[in-house]
Design a protein around this motif. Structure first.
Motif, PDB file in Angstrom:
ATOM      1  N   ILE A  41      80.780  32.833  13.523  1.00 18.92           N
ATOM      2  CA  ILE A  41      81.749  33.829  13.035  1.00 18.92           C
ATOM      3  C   ILE A  41      80.975  35.101  12.684  1.00 18.92           C
ATOM      4  O   ILE A  41      80.012  35.053  11.914  1.00 18.92           O
ATOM      5  N   VAL A  42      81.411  36.217  13.255  1.00 21.90           N
ATOM      6  CA  VAL A  42      80.738  37.497  13.043  1.00 21.90           C
ATOM      7  C   VAL A  42      81.784  38.537  12.675  1.00 21.90           C
ATOM      8  O   VAL A  42      82.825  38.659  13.335  1.00 21.90           O
ATOM      9  N   GLY A  43      81.542  39.279  11.608  1.00 22.23           N
ATOM     10  CA  GLY A  43      82.383  40.408  11.230  1.00 22.23           C
ATOM     11  C   GLY A  43      81.561  41.684  11.194  1.00 22.23           C
ATOM     12  O   GLY A  43      80.365  41.654  10.883  1.00 22.23           O
ATOM     13  N   SER A  44      82.170  42.808  11.509  1.00 23.20           N
ATOM     14  CA  SER A  44      81.450  44.074  11.575  1.00 23.20           C
ATOM     15  C   SER A  44      82.050  45.074  10.604  1.00 23.20           C
ATOM     16  O   SER A  44      83.178  44.918  10.136  1.00 23.20           O
ATOM     17  N   TYR A  48      85.950  44.472  13.121  1.00 21.32           N
ATOM     18  CA  TYR A  48      86.181  43.492  14.172  1.00 21.32           C
ATOM     19  C   TYR A  48      85.676  42.119  13.729  1.00 21.32           C
ATOM     20  O   TYR A  48      84.544  41.984  13.262  1.00 21.32           O
ATOM     21  N   LEU A  49      86.533  41.115  13.880  1.00 24.05           N
ATOM     22  CA  LEU A  49      86.184  39.724  13.588  1.00 24.05           C
ATOM     23  C   LEU A  49      86.109  38.975  14.909  1.00 24.05           C
ATOM     24  O   LEU A  49      87.074  38.963  15.685  1.00 24.05           O
ATOM     25  N   VAL A  72      89.530  39.897  16.815  1.00 29.88           N
ATOM     26  CA  VAL A  72      90.638  40.541  16.119  1.00 29.88           C
ATOM     27  C   VAL A  72      90.114  41.769  15.393  1.00 29.88           C
ATOM     28  O   VAL A  72      89.023  41.736  14.807  1.00 29.88           O
ATOM     29  N   HIS A  73      90.877  42.851  15.462  1.00 30.25           N
ATOM     30  CA  HIS A  73      90.530  44.066  14.727  1.00 30.25           C
ATOM     31  C   HIS A  73      91.332  44.087  13.431  1.00 30.25           C
ATOM     32  O   HIS A  73      92.560  44.228  13.450  1.00 30.25           O
ATOM     33  N   LEU A  74      90.640  43.929  12.296  1.00 26.20           N
ATOM     34  CA  LEU A  74      91.295  43.887  10.992  1.00 26.20           C
ATOM     35  C   LEU A  74      91.357  45.242  10.312  1.00 26.20           C
ATOM     36  O   LEU A  74      91.751  45.336   9.165  1.00 26.20           O
ATOM     37  N   ARG A  75      90.917  46.287  10.992  1.00 24.04           N
ATOM     38  CA  ARG A  75      91.002  47.688  10.540  1.00 24.04           C
ATOM     39  C   ARG A  75      90.026  47.988   9.408  1.00 24.04           C
ATOM     40  O   ARG A  75      89.211  48.880   9.520  1.00 24.04           O
TER      41      ARG A  75
END
Length: 882
Positions: A41-44, A48-49, A72-75
């Motif tokens: 699992i990578v978040g930026s 973006y997840l 998924v783009h979580l904004r």
């Protein structure tokens, strides 16, 4: 090849220009498969997840499409991702995503796919907590010894610990003397939180002490007590390590002992539960991340430490056991079980390089291949090649690559524009000065032959035209179904749009899951943006269009714009744009010419284009096919250059205002920091007019922000007017040189490459690069010019002189016989077909000045663009009074 290079098992590059940090990487069985296989699992920071499940065919393969389970783009920026038992009533694993002002808990699940792409994964928001303070990091665990669930503790930027008992908020506590937040970890054996304060001390706080301390939201203390927040919160133990910490990890050997590992800027420490040092190690290189884990040797701990020299060191306690080289600087490292391979090392860099590797040596096993001396039979090869070409040709004849007929039969889209205005105008919040702005209804009809899913209709018109609704969504359409949607279009701004053409685009999915797109265009009536007006006798800008047929009455061409007071003057007509200038159209009584004149150069475009379109439609109805228009006047380059200079000046002003706003914002934050320091000081000191300076700076920031917004609005209007003028120049060049449709399309792609200006890419530099490419290819004189390379990077120029010289040179080349073409053969020198020869592309400003002087005779800078001919001048072209 390095012998101790990390063996690459799988790797991927995440996004473009995204940033990551140590909390952005996590390994866990997040979808609860129960087979012991971890997912990545990578978040930026871009929001973006991504969730990966690597399945390389062979060692060292890059990422395949099926390896990415979910994106998924979580904004909001993602600060940290963790996996645990965060939902009450179940012990299933859920994903916690920490944003700067929000904590979200998701469940990750997979469903069987109905196409060949495989299973599909989706996330569902279980619950979320909106944070009152900006978050820094978080930790989780069974706080207070709870069984079967995990609680979450979030540390804010101002040193407050916020504890959440799954769906509910428990309490918040301020850490004593907190200035800057540090890394945070939870020890389940001692039930305590461990962090490193800005005083460079490792501090431990018991959960029970935090729970029974004074609530940070409800405490009522004296002013002196508020300065030292958290008066009842007592630290369990402290240890001064003398440096800032990068990360903290807790490793448990068994139920009776655990160790606290702290990674500093120059050392890493191993502490006991009571804060005593077990051992420490001085590092040779600046570390970037670390991960301790239990060793196979009893009583020892292995630690992975990444540094800024692209190295990964493995220590057993304080002894270096292995060193391996990485292709990037890791900011996060994890170890997991992927694809039945245990102990895979997963590293992530700050720019998104994700790599799964394992340790080992990589010796060179290269062996020289045996040379085959077999002679080739060229006759057999030629025969085989002809057979293959015949098969390919037959296939292309029988069927295309795409089933075009099937795609067209899936969905048919048509548009119908109402011939009358709406009885009640739908225009709202208009900026036009007139009392009533009309609106017209457009209906889009969708007809499908097969069942379709996820149909989305998007409609676009050129600003300042706006729509009452531009998005329509249909979840499902049964076969042989017709849907009709309607909306209104009206003019909102006080300037004219560059085009009256709209575009409707429909995206949908076929029953097999394959996405498709289709579109149709519609043309809005001229009366939507223009009203009948009084003709004007004088105008600053004039141009004359010549035809090869007898003049047509303007009343028959523009029946909706006839003025009742001047019915006898059928050869003169006036147009008044809503909120803009007036345009006068005159038709010659005897010669085959039409004149368009206006006070604004860009306003000539719509009337000129509408005149040519209506003339073509008129003669087509008469059965005349050889109708043609031409333009033989001077090209209006000077007026065009004035619009370019105005647009460029607004871009320069925008950059200056933004730079000044940035300086004032930095000054504002500096004053805030000084005031905050004064307010936190236990011995109050005079403000020395800092509050007055803060108020003045705040007013300057607001004024500059308003100026930036106003400049952006002016820039948008200027760009719209520039596009109208550009359309007019392209039309006149096409009529002047009798260019074909393909050549006009090349000119439009050259002069109109952008829908809107952006700070990174503007109209001037883009058009200059496109014109330079034409001058060095199809309009070049010799092969030497073709060998010149253009710059690969576009940047905002210092001025527009080079662009204006290149536009002048382009017209000069076209006047001397050059033709536009994008094919390879057209790139050959055109010396034979260009009478008089073409000037070479200038390599210096002196050469450009000489070319400009040579071309002044052809392109005179007149504001009155009137074509003079030897025959007698017709009276209506002299003025409206006749």
């Amino acid at each position: 090849m390095s012998l101790f290079k990390a063996r690459d098992w799988w790797s991927a590059v995440l996004g473009e220009k995204e940033e990551f940090d140590q909390g952005c990487l996590c390994l866990a069985d997040v979808d609860n498969t129960g087979n012991g296989q971890d997912k990545i699992i990578v978040g930026s920071f871009m929001g973006y997840l991504r969730i990966f499940n690597p399945h390389p065919v062979k060692t060292g393969d890059g990422a395949q499409a099926e390896d990415l389970l979910l994106e998924v783009h979580l904004r909001d920026p993602i600060l940290q991702v963790e996996v645990g038992k965060f939902v009450s009533g179940t012990e299933m694993l859920h994903l916690a995503v920490l944003h700067s002002r929000k904590l979200c808990i998701y469940s990750v699940s997979g469903i069987l796919g109905n196409v060949e792409h495989g299973n599909q994964y989706q996330i569902k928001l279980m619950y979320e907590h909106n944070l009152q303070r900006t978050a820094c990091n978080m930790t989780y665990g069974p706080f207070g010894g709870v069984k079967g669930r995990d609680l979450i503790c979030i540390q804010s930027m101002d040193g407050m610990l916020m504890v959440f008992e799954q769906e509910s908020y428990a309490f918040g506590r301020f850490l004593p003397g907190s200035l800057l937040p540090g890394p945070l970890a939870y020890s389940s054996r001692t039930d305590s939180f461990i962090t490193v304060s800005s005083c460079q001390q490792v501090e431990s706080y018991k959960y029970q002490v935090l729970a029974f301390a004074t609530d940070a939201d409800k405490r009522q203390e004296t002013e002196q007590q508020k300065l030292g927040s958290g008066k009842r919160l007592v630290v369990d133990w402290t240890l001064n390590i003398g440096e800032q910490a990068l990360d903290i990890c807790i490793v448990s050997f068994n139920q009776s002992a655990s160790s606290v590992f702290v990674l500093g800027e120059r050392n890493f420490f191993c502490l006991k539960d009571n804060g005593q040092i077990r051992f420490m190690k001085k590092l040779d290189c600046s570390p970037s991340c670390f991960l301790p884990y239990c060793s196979v040797s009893e009583g020892t701990v292995n630690t992975l430490i990444g540094n800024h020299n692209n190295m990964l060191h493995i220590y057993q306690d304080v002894t270096l056991k292995w060193a391996t080289q990485l292709p990037h600087v890791p900011v996060a490292v994890r170890v997991g079980c992927l694809h039945d391979l245990k102990g895979v090392i997963v590293t992530l860099s700050d720019d998104g390089h994700l790599q799964c590797s394992y340790l080992g040596t990589d010796p060179s096993l290269f062996q020289a291949p045996k040379v085959e001396s077999r002679e080739l039979n060229y006759d057999e090869l030629d025969t085989e090649l002809k057979e293959l070409q015949k098969i390919i040709k037959d296939v292309n004849k029988s069927q295309g690559v795409w089933p075009i007929t099937e795609r067209e039969d899936d969905l048919k889209i048509s548009a119908m524009v109402s011939s009358n205005f709406d009885s009640v105008s739908q225009a709202t919040d208009v900026e036009v000065g007139t009392d009533l702005v009309p609106s017209v209804t457009v209906k889009i009809t969708l007809q499908n032959q097969v069942a379709l899913q996820k149909i989305k209709l998007s409609v676009y018109v050129q600003p300042p035209l706006v729509l009452t609704c531009d998005q329509f969504t249909f979840e499902f359409m049964a076969p042989e179904m017709t849907r009709t949607v309607g909306f209104s279009v009206y003019l909102k701004g006080s300037y004219t749009p560059p085009e009256l053409e709209g575009n409707a685009v429909v995206s949908y999915s076929r029953p097999t899951g394959i996405p498709r797109v289709t579109q149709c265009k519609f043309r809005l009536p001229l009366k939507l943006v223009c009203l009948p007006g009084q003709p004007s006798k004088t105008a600053s800008h004039k141009l004359t269009i010549e035809t090869n047929k007898s003049p047509v009455s303007l009343l028959s061409l523009f029946p909706g714009f006839a003025s009742q007071s001047e019915d006898d003057q059928v050869n003169v007509m006036g147009f008044h744009f809503l909120g803009s200038s007036r345009v006068t159209l005159l038709a010659s009584k005897t010669s085959q010419r039409y004149r368009i004149q206006s006070e604004q150069f860009e306003d000539l475009w719509l009337i000129t284009n509408e005149l040519i379109i209506r003339l073509q439609e008129y003669f087509e109805k008469q059965g005349i096919k050889d109708f043609a228009c031409s333009f033989s006047g001077s090209m209006p380059l000077q007026e065009y250059f004035e619009l370019i200079d105005h647009h460029f000046e607004l871009r320069i002003n925008g950059e200056k205002l933004e730079e000044l706003l940035s300086e004032r914002a930095v000054q504002f934050r500096a004053i805030q920091r000084r005031l905050l320091t004064r307010f936190k000081d236990k011995t109050p000191a005079p403000l020395q007019h800092l509050d007055t300076l803060l108020d003045g700076t705040y007013k300057q920031v607001i004024a500059l922000a308003d100026a930036v917004e106003e400049n952006q609005d002016n820039l948008f209007q200027s760009f719209t007017r520039l596009k109208s003028a550009t359309h007019l120049v392209i039309l006149l060049i096409g009529l002047w040189q009798k260019l074909s449709t393909d050549q006009i399309a090349i000119l439009e792609a050259t002069f109109l490459p952008l829908q809107q200006d952006t700070p990174e890419l503007g109209w001037e530099e883009t058009v200059d690069a496109a014109i330079s490419h034409l001058l060095k290819t199809c309009l070049s004189k010799n092969s030497k010019e073709q060998a010149l390379n253009l710059s690969s990077q576009l940047s905002m120029p210092k001025d527009t002189s080079r662009l204006k010289k290149h536009i002048t040179l382009l017209c000069d080349r076209l006047a001397k016989g050059g033709r536009l073409c994008l094919s390879t053969d057209a790139a050959a020198p055109q010396t034979m077909v260009m009478p008089g020869g073409c000037a070479t592309i200038p390599e210096s400003d002196l050469e450009e000045r000489s070319i400009e002087q040579d071309s002044t005779e052809l392109f005179t800078n007149h504001k009155h663009l009137i074509v003079e001919t030897p025959r007698a001048e017709v009276s209506p072209l002299q003025g409206v009074s006749e």
